[in-house]
Design a protein around this motif. Sequence first.
Motif, PDB file in Angstrom:
ATOM      1  N   MET A   1       0.841  -1.189   0.000  1.00  0.00           N
ATOM      2  CA  MET A   1       0.000   0.000   0.000  1.00  0.00           C
ATOM      3  C   MET A   1       0.883   1.248   0.000  1.00  0.00           C
ATOM      4  N   ARG A   2       0.432   2.223  -0.829  1.00  0.00           N
ATOM      5  CA  ARG A   2       1.207   3.479  -0.910  1.00  0.00           C
ATOM      6  C   ARG A   2       0.445   4.576  -0.173  1.00  0.00           C
ATOM      7  N   ALA A   3       1.198   5.416   0.520  1.00  0.00           N
ATOM      8  CA  ALA A   3       0.587   6.577   1.162  1.00  0.00           C
ATOM      9  C   ALA A   3       1.498   7.764   0.944  1.00  0.00           C
ATOM     10  N   ARG A   4       0.894   8.926   0.895  1.00  0.00           N
ATOM     11  CA  ARG A   4       1.678  10.166   0.784  1.00  0.00           C
ATOM     12  C   ARG A   4       1.337  11.032   1.974  1.00  0.00           C
ATOM     13  N   VAL A   5       2.368  11.456   2.691  1.00  0.00           N
ATOM     14  CA  VAL A   5       2.185  12.287   3.885  1.00  0.00           C
ATOM     15  C   VAL A   5       2.698  13.697   3.575  1.00  0.00           C
ATOM     16  N   PHE A   6       1.843  14.687   3.839  1.00  0.00           N
ATOM     17  CA  PHE A   6       2.226  16.091   3.654  1.00  0.00           C
ATOM     18  C   PHE A   6       2.481  16.693   5.028  1.00  0.00           C
ATOM     19  N   VAL A   7       3.633  17.315   5.193  1.00  0.00           N
ATOM     20  CA  VAL A   7       3.948  17.994   6.452  1.00  0.00           C
ATOM     21  C   VAL A   7       4.219  19.455   6.125  1.00  0.00           C
ATOM     22  N   THR A   8       3.401  20.350   6.655  1.00  0.00           N
ATOM     23  CA  THR A   8       3.561  21.779   6.364  1.00  0.00           C
ATOM     24  C   THR A   8       3.545  22.569   7.673  1.00  0.00           C
ATOM     25  N   LEU A   9       4.200  23.707   7.639  1.00  0.00           N
ATOM     26  CA  LEU A   9       4.242  24.527   8.835  1.00  0.00           C
ATOM     27  C   LEU A   9       2.846  25.071   9.133  1.00  0.00           C
ATOM     28  N   LYS A  10       2.522  25.181  10.409  1.00  0.00           N
ATOM     29  CA  LYS A  10       1.242  25.785  10.790  1.00  0.00           C
ATOM     30  C   LYS A  10       1.273  27.255  10.393  1.00  0.00           C
ATOM     31  N   SER A  11       0.099  27.799  10.069  1.00  0.00           N
ATOM     32  CA  SER A  11       0.087  29.217   9.679  1.00  0.00           C
ATOM     33  C   SER A  11       0.485  30.035  10.915  1.00  0.00           C
ATOM     34  N   ASP A  43       6.645   9.810   0.551  1.00  0.00           N
ATOM     35  CA  ASP A  43       5.947   8.716  -0.136  1.00  0.00           C
ATOM     36  C   ASP A  43       6.345   7.427   0.567  1.00  0.00           C
ATOM     37  N   ILE A  44       5.385   6.800   1.210  1.00  0.00           N
ATOM     38  CA  ILE A  44       5.672   5.636   2.053  1.00  0.00           C
ATOM     39  C   ILE A  44       4.974   4.402   1.477  1.00  0.00           C
ATOM     40  N   GLU A  45       5.750   3.329   1.358  1.00  0.00           N
ATOM     41  CA  GLU A  45       5.204   2.050   0.899  1.00  0.00           C
ATOM     42  C   GLU A  45       5.090   1.148   2.134  1.00  0.00           C
ATOM     43  N   LEU A  46       3.879   0.714   2.394  1.00  0.00           N
ATOM     44  CA  LEU A  46       3.617  -0.089   3.594  1.00  0.00           C
ATOM     45  C   LEU A  46       3.106  -1.466   3.180  1.00  0.00           C
ATOM     46  N   ALA A  47       3.421  -2.464   3.985  1.00  0.00           N
ATOM     47  CA  ALA A  47       2.785  -3.767   3.781  1.00  0.00           C
ATOM     48  C   ALA A  47       1.298  -3.563   4.064  1.00  0.00           C
ATOM     49  N   ASP A  48       0.433  -4.214   3.249  1.00  0.00           N
ATOM     50  CA  ASP A  48      -1.014  -4.067   3.474  1.00  0.00           C
ATOM     51  C   ASP A  48      -1.358  -4.528   4.882  1.00  0.00           C
ATOM     52  N   ALA A  50      -4.539  -3.962   8.249  1.00  0.00           N
ATOM     53  CA  ALA A  50      -5.841  -3.394   8.611  1.00  0.00           C
ATOM     54  C   ALA A  50      -5.664  -1.988   9.177  1.00  0.00           C
ATOM     55  N   ASP A  51      -4.610  -1.794   9.971  1.00  0.00           N
ATOM     56  CA  ASP A  51      -4.552  -0.509  10.695  1.00  0.00           C
ATOM     57  C   ASP A  51      -3.509   0.434  10.097  1.00  0.00           C
ATOM     58  N   ALA A  52      -3.396   0.417   8.763  1.00  0.00           N
ATOM     59  CA  ALA A  52      -2.375   1.268   8.122  1.00  0.00           C
ATOM     60  C   ALA A  52      -2.606   2.735   8.489  1.00  0.00           C
ATOM     61  N   GLU A  53      -3.870   3.148   8.543  1.00  0.00           N
ATOM     62  CA  GLU A  53      -4.160   4.561   8.823  1.00  0.00           C
ATOM     63  C   GLU A  53      -3.697   4.934  10.232  1.00  0.00           C
ATOM     64  N   THR A  54      -3.960   4.059  11.173  1.00  0.00           N
ATOM     65  CA  THR A  54      -3.551   4.324  12.561  1.00  0.00           C
ATOM     66  C   THR A  54      -2.027   4.355  12.656  1.00  0.00           C
ATOM     67  N   GLU A  55      -1.397   3.391  11.969  1.00  0.00           N
ATOM     68  CA  GLU A  55       0.082   3.326  11.988  1.00  0.00           C
ATOM     69  C   GLU A  55       0.679   4.617  11.423  1.00  0.00           C
ATOM     70  N   LEU A  56       0.129   5.058  10.291  1.00  0.00           N
ATOM     71  CA  LEU A  56       0.685   6.259   9.653  1.00  0.00           C
ATOM     72  C   LEU A  56       0.516   7.484  10.538  1.00  0.00           C
ATOM     73  N   LYS A  57      -0.652   7.562  11.181  1.00  0.00           N
ATOM     74  CA  LYS A  57      -0.891   8.698  12.091  1.00  0.00           C
ATOM     75  C   LYS A  57       0.149   8.676  13.212  1.00  0.00           C
ATOM     76  N   ALA A  58       0.417   7.484  13.727  1.00  0.00           N
ATOM     77  CA  ALA A  58       1.403   7.368  14.810  1.00  0.00           C
ATOM     78  C   ALA A  58       2.801   7.720  14.297  1.00  0.00           C
ATOM     79  N   VAL A  74      -2.503  12.863   5.531  1.00  0.00           N
ATOM     80  CA  VAL A  74      -2.153  11.591   4.889  1.00  0.00           C
ATOM     81  C   VAL A  74      -3.104  11.342   3.731  1.00  0.00           C
ATOM     82  N   GLU A  75      -2.540  11.011   2.588  1.00  0.00           N
ATOM     83  CA  GLU A  75      -3.339  10.616   1.413  1.00  0.00           C
ATOM     84  C   GLU A  75      -2.950   9.180   1.074  1.00  0.00           C
ATOM     85  N   PHE A  76      -3.975   8.358   0.840  1.00  0.00           N
ATOM     86  CA  PHE A  76      -3.664   6.963   0.518  1.00  0.00           C
ATOM     87  C   PHE A  76      -3.695   6.734  -0.976  1.00  0.00           C
ATOM     88  N   GLY A  77      -2.820   5.815  -1.371  1.00  0.00           N
ATOM     89  CA  GLY A  77      -2.904   5.316  -2.734  1.00  0.00           C
ATOM     90  C   GLY A  77      -2.498   6.306  -3.784  1.00  0.00           C
TER      91      GLY A  77
END
Lengths: 81, 81
Positions: A1-11, A43-48, A50-58, A74-77
Amino acid sequence: MRARVFVTLKSGVLDPQGQAIQGALGALGFAGVQSVRQGKVFDIELADGADAETELKAMCEKLLANTVIENYRVEFGSDRG
Amino acid sequence: MRARVFVTLKSGVLDPQGQAIQGALGALGFAGVQSVRQGKVFDIELADGADAETELKAMCEKLLANTVIENYRVEFGSDRG
């Protein structure tokens, strides 16, 4: 599974790097640049799993983002280069 | 006008930073991370102009991206944090 994480400075957080880029663009003759803010994208490639979303948040909370001054999203796929 | 520029390494280009992050995630106990590639994202505010797209492309070619090893992509009007 592919995910893209955006990290931006707070306004409101000063972005010296963005300001330096804005100055450089002006020096290169690009008029009309009102502001530049730089962030990171992972751009993160994760093994499929169930809790990919929770893992990515952590992952974001623990390592990828400094949540005091940064937001993350976080954007998936997505694999749009 | 707002634009978001994505700058990512071309595939095949080694990403030591991404590898370091992958190692750190593993050390933090996140199993299943197969690869991490880091890139940059620029949120640029421009004065409205007819040739904003051309200007942005030139900014990427001249400053924001090292086109030997990096790809860039421009998205207009995005402000999704």
